[in-house]
Design a protein around this motif. Structure first.
Motif, PDB file in Angstrom:
ATOM      1  N   GLU A  87     -71.575  32.347-107.840  1.00  0.00           N
ATOM      2  CA  GLU A  87     -72.980  33.146-108.186  1.00  0.00           C
ATOM      3  C   GLU A  87     -72.877  34.228-107.256  1.00  0.00           C
ATOM      4  OE1 GLU A  87     -76.499  30.391-108.551  1.00  0.00           O
ATOM      5  OE2 GLU A  87     -75.361  28.785-108.218  1.00  0.00           O
ATOM      6  N   ALA A  88     -73.591  35.469-107.940  1.00  0.00           N
ATOM      7  CA  ALA A  88     -73.745  36.548-107.028  1.00  0.00           C
ATOM      8  C   ALA A  88     -74.901  37.250-107.398  1.00  0.00           C
ATOM      9  CB  ALA A  88     -72.384  37.483-107.257  1.00  0.00           C
ATOM     10  N   ILE A  89     -75.288  37.978-106.582  1.00  0.00           N
ATOM     11  CA  ILE A  89     -76.675  38.760-106.909  1.00  0.00           C
ATOM     12  C   ILE A  89     -75.921  40.568-107.206  1.00  0.00           C
ATOM     13  CG2 ILE A  89     -77.218  39.393-104.443  1.00  0.00           C
ATOM     14  CD1 ILE A  89     -79.744  38.018-107.076  1.00  0.00           C
ATOM     15  N   LEU A  90     -76.691  40.834-108.220  1.00  0.00           N
ATOM     16  CA  LEU A  90     -76.504  42.319-108.491  1.00  0.00           C
ATOM     17  C   LEU A  90     -77.955  43.046-108.112  1.00  0.00           C
ATOM     18  CD1 LEU A  90     -75.426  44.882-110.085  1.00  0.00           C
ATOM     19  CD2 LEU A  90     -76.609  44.049-112.236  1.00  0.00           C
ATOM     20  N   LYS A  91     -77.803  43.861-107.439  1.00  0.00           N
ATOM     21  CA  LYS A  91     -78.980  44.804-106.930  1.00  0.00           C
ATOM     22  C   LYS A  91     -78.855  46.286-107.389  1.00  0.00           C
ATOM     23  CE  LYS A  91     -80.913  44.119-102.932  1.00  0.00           C
ATOM     24  NZ  LYS A  91     -81.498  43.891-101.706  1.00  0.00           N
ATOM     25  N   LEU A  92     -79.777  46.695-108.279  1.00  0.00           N
ATOM     26  CA  LEU A  92     -79.739  48.009-108.689  1.00  0.00           C
ATOM     27  C   LEU A  92     -80.784  48.653-107.780  1.00  0.00           C
ATOM     28  CD1 LEU A  92     -80.212  46.625-112.291  1.00  0.00           C
ATOM     29  CD2 LEU A  92     -78.159  47.592-111.464  1.00  0.00           C
ATOM     30  N   VAL A  93     -80.310  49.858-107.382  1.00  0.00           N
ATOM     31  CA  VAL A  93     -81.394  50.740-106.290  1.00  0.00           C
ATOM     32  C   VAL A  93     -81.445  52.302-107.104  1.00  0.00           C
ATOM     33  CG1 VAL A  93     -81.788  51.748-104.173  1.00  0.00           C
ATOM     34  CG2 VAL A  93     -80.521  49.441-104.311  1.00  0.00           C
ATOM     35  N   LEU A  94     -82.771  52.824-107.185  1.00  0.00           N
ATOM     36  CA  LEU A  94     -82.825  53.993-107.698  1.00  0.00           C
ATOM     37  C   LEU A  94     -83.962  54.616-106.728  1.00  0.00           C
ATOM     38  CD1 LEU A  94     -82.835  56.198-110.044  1.00  0.00           C
ATOM     39  CD2 LEU A  94     -84.742  54.811-111.217  1.00  0.00           C
ATOM     40  N   THR A  95     -83.325  55.747-106.249  1.00  0.00           N
ATOM     41  CA  THR A  95     -84.557  56.721-105.017  1.00  0.00           C
ATOM     42  C   THR A  95     -84.909  57.865-105.695  1.00  0.00           C
ATOM     43  OG1 THR A  95     -83.204  57.670-103.657  1.00  0.00           O
ATOM     44  CG2 THR A  95     -83.195  55.354-103.241  1.00  0.00           C
ATOM     45  N   ARG A  96     -85.783  58.547-105.192  1.00  0.00           N
ATOM     46  CA  ARG A  96     -86.455  59.828-105.523  1.00  0.00           C
ATOM     47  C   ARG A  96     -85.316  60.811-105.436  1.00  0.00           C
ATOM     48  NH1 ARG A  96     -90.920  60.977-107.279  1.00  0.00           N
ATOM     49  NH2 ARG A  96     -91.981  59.130-106.263  1.00  0.00           N
ATOM     50  N   GLY A  97     -84.104  60.542-104.407  1.00  0.00           N
ATOM     51  CA  GLY A  97     -83.004  61.461-104.088  1.00  0.00           C
ATOM     52  C   GLY A  97     -83.486  62.219-102.823  1.00  0.00           C
ATOM     53  N   ARG A  98     -82.619  63.476-102.887  1.00  0.00           N
ATOM     54  CA  ARG A  98     -82.294  64.312-101.398  1.00  0.00           C
ATOM     55  C   ARG A  98     -83.899  65.107-101.291  1.00  0.00           C
ATOM     56  NH1 ARG A  98     -77.356  67.109 -99.780  1.00  0.00           N
ATOM     57  NH2 ARG A  98     -78.768  67.181 -97.979  1.00  0.00           N
ATOM     58  N   GLU A  99     -84.347  65.120-100.121  1.00  0.00           N
ATOM     59  CA  GLU A  99     -85.336  65.928-100.045  1.00  0.00           C
ATOM     60  C   GLU A  99     -85.240  67.399 -99.961  1.00  0.00           C
ATOM     61  OE1 GLU A  99     -87.785  64.666 -96.375  1.00  0.00           O
ATOM     62  OE2 GLU A  99     -89.600  66.300 -96.766  1.00  0.00           O
ATOM     63  N   TRP A 100     -84.023  67.896 -99.364  1.00  0.00           N
ATOM     64  CA  TRP A 100     -83.763  69.161 -99.133  1.00  0.00           C
ATOM     65  C   TRP A 100     -82.874  70.023-100.109  1.00  0.00           C
ATOM     66  CZ3 TRP A 100     -81.221  66.972 -93.789  1.00  0.00           C
ATOM     67  CH2 TRP A 100     -82.262  66.666 -92.974  1.00  0.00           C
ATOM     68  N   ARG A 101     -82.170  69.110-101.261  1.00  0.00           N
ATOM     69  CA  ARG A 101     -81.649  69.782-102.001  1.00  0.00           C
ATOM     70  C   ARG A 101     -82.226  69.158-103.471  1.00  0.00           C
ATOM     71  NH1 ARG A 101     -79.547  71.861 -98.405  1.00  0.00           N
ATOM     72  NH2 ARG A 101     -77.481  71.810 -97.409  1.00  0.00           N
ATOM     73  N   SER A 102     -82.009  69.931-104.565  1.00  0.00           N
ATOM     74  CA  SER A 102     -82.266  69.278-106.015  1.00  0.00           C
ATOM     75  C   SER A 102     -81.061  68.516-106.364  1.00  0.00           C
ATOM     76  CB  SER A 102     -82.589  70.413-106.822  1.00  0.00           C
ATOM     77  OG  SER A 102     -83.569  71.647-106.172  1.00  0.00           O
ATOM     78  N   SER A 103     -80.925  67.214-106.028  1.00  0.00           N
ATOM     79  CA  SER A 103     -79.694  66.656-106.275  1.00  0.00           C
ATOM     80  C   SER A 103     -80.155  65.625-107.552  1.00  0.00           C
ATOM     81  CB  SER A 103     -79.336  65.791-105.257  1.00  0.00           C
ATOM     82  OG  SER A 103     -80.545  64.956-104.833  1.00  0.00           O
ATOM     83  N   GLY A 104     -81.409  65.638-107.820  1.00  0.00           N
ATOM     84  CA  GLY A 104     -81.948  64.337-108.670  1.00  0.00           C
ATOM     85  C   GLY A 104     -81.851  62.913-107.907  1.00  0.00           C
ATOM     86  N   PRO A 105     -82.263  62.106-108.919  1.00  0.00           N
ATOM     87  CA  PRO A 105     -82.424  60.758-108.129  1.00  0.00           C
ATOM     88  C   PRO A 105     -81.196  60.226-107.654  1.00  0.00           C
ATOM     89  CG  PRO A 105     -83.679  60.901-110.177  1.00  0.00           C
ATOM     90  CD  PRO A 105     -82.708  62.099-110.308  1.00  0.00           C
ATOM     91  N   THR A 106     -81.234  59.061-106.629  1.00  0.00           N
ATOM     92  CA  THR A 106     -80.127  58.555-106.117  1.00  0.00           C
ATOM     93  C   THR A 106     -79.865  57.160-106.879  1.00  0.00           C
ATOM     94  OG1 THR A 106     -80.179  59.395-104.068  1.00  0.00           O
ATOM     95  CG2 THR A 106     -78.791  57.513-104.086  1.00  0.00           C
TER      96      THR A 106
END
Lengths: 290, 290
Positions: free
Chosen positions: A95-114
């Motif tokens: 058994e394992a755990i899959l973790k999906l993480v989504l952040t707003r992304g970078r503050e200093w560059r228009s990089s899109g979400p992480t």
């Protein structure tokens, strides 16, 4: 790759070395806890073939969290591709755990979400194991708010599985200080909410109860809902209703439920015994697929 | 380095490229918001010589946050060295913000805490500027809890400046939706608390008031305390007491105060006008060193 205990995959990069940094110092997920996540169970057989339990339900909840935060979710297809790449690199049986993480992304560059994910081994799979139910002890800790605190207050992000999770972590430490394994959060008006990383399930008079989402601010639990659906299919009535803390002591069973460890029966709450019904506990575990 | 608008420095590595990832996918600051931070003002003269305002006060507050989270703070000396390395790489004249971040570190390795800092340019310094006070509009938003919610509940992490900051970010978005610049959080029993990234300062009947820390859960504000100390030195009485929201409308002045932007006078709250006294606003700005 069989010796690797963790896999990390980053959107736009694919699978990367788990020891490789993936997030910059200005990522808003890191500096502001401004992001969301979801966790799902991974089952891998002895041949190394892995599958994710209820992946689309978890992706659906992640998309709802992202919408509440006004973060662009990369979409089901992009997540499916990233999960497939990670599963291809994963072969540890058990058994394992899959973790999906989504952040707003970078503050200093228009990089899109992480967006990234990880897979972490939890335990070996004991096929056909019929043992005692998984049990824990717990304490009650207040969340500091009444049971309707999140009504008409969307900025409090009730029901949103954000990475701003530090109170949940601190509550677990408080439980350990008190000699217990886990926590049932409570409201200032005396109701049980949920656990720091799990939903609450209560068996009472032949029915299964769980805490309502919405005004309470608690997270919807994919695994609790799966248990309730299976229980209903077996003829059990189920209800979403607030349970007074004192009623837990007279219930037929109280569980904390998460995707990773399934339903875990609470045997003691604040050092007072709760009902332990092995047959019922096995039935609930079965409904959850554990 | 004069063209670089940001500097990042990581404990154990020194100054790094701001575009270089510094944190792994299992860093608990990223996945759980399990860490703390502090922000201080940086002033850099035309010759490029930079200094941090009240650095030791901010390091002291960071150390208290770390203690509450049971994270090992690297210590004042290590932070001083890292700040010195960053300042040596910084020469953009004007005002900037230094952010110090400390997380519990990696989940999958015994790596110890993660510590890094960044410096971000805010605006050019207008030496000798005597203009109108900085002003904003604000809305009130409930925090969903009573004013004593944090009493005897240390796991709620009242007063701890954690990176689990997402509600503050969401509240700012709600303010924007309502056409305002910022937020005064309120309690369910009708008192004003603080702003998402700032402390509250109220002038009333010749005294300066701010919200008490402790049971309210609000963060101690280094800059509010600096203002109060300067005001006392000028003979003004100061008090830490809860202010009913309704009293803000009859106050002589209401400010949100942070290290980065200093005291900012609120001209409208929930679209109703507040007192604007330019002379008083300049006095308060002066007490803050702005």
């Amino acid at each position: 790759m069989t010796e690797v205990p963790h896999v990390v995959a980053v959107l736009g990069q694919g699978v990367v070395d788990p020891d490789q940094p993936v997030v910059t110092a200005d990522d808003l997920g890191l500096t502001r806890g401004d992001g969301c996540f979801d966790s799902a169970r991974v089952l891998t057989d002895e041949a190394g073939t892995a599958s994710v339990v209820d992946l689309d339900d978890h992706l659906g909840r992640l998309a709802r969290s992202a919408r509440a935060l006004e973060i662009d979710d990369p979409g089901v297809e992009a997540w499916h591709d990233l999960v497939a790449a990670a599963l291809a690199a994963w072969s540890t049986p058990g058994e394992a755990i899959l973790k999906l993480v989504l952040t707003r992304g970078r503050e200093w560059r228009s990089s899109g979400p992480t967006a990234f994910l990880s897979i972490e081994h939890l335990r070996d799979l004991c096929v056909g194991e019929v043992g005692p139910p998984r049990t824990i002890t717990a304490v009650t800790l207040t969340r500091g708010h009444p049971s309707d605190a999140f009504r008409d207050a969307p900025w409090l992000l009730g029901g949103v599985k954000t990475v701003s999770y530090v109170v949940n972590v601190a509550a677990r430490r408080e439980a350990a200080r008190r000699g217990a394994d886990d926590v049932i959060f409570t409201t200032t008006d005396g109701f049980a909410l949920d656990g720091p990383t799990s939903g609450l399930l209560v068996a009472r008079d032949g029915a299964l109860l769980t805490t309502p989402t919405g005004d309470t601010g608690i997270l919807e639990s994919v695994t609790v809902e799966a248990v309730l659906a299976a229980a209903r299919a077996d003829g059990w009535p189920t209800r979403h209703e607030l349970v007074p803390v004192e009623d837990l002591y007279t219930a037929d069973g109280v569980w904390l439920v998460s995707a990773g460890r399934g339903p875990v029966l609470i045997t003691k709450l604040d050092a007072r015994p709760l009902a332990v019904d092995d047959a019922l506990a096995k039935q609930v575990a079965g409904w959850a697929g554990f």
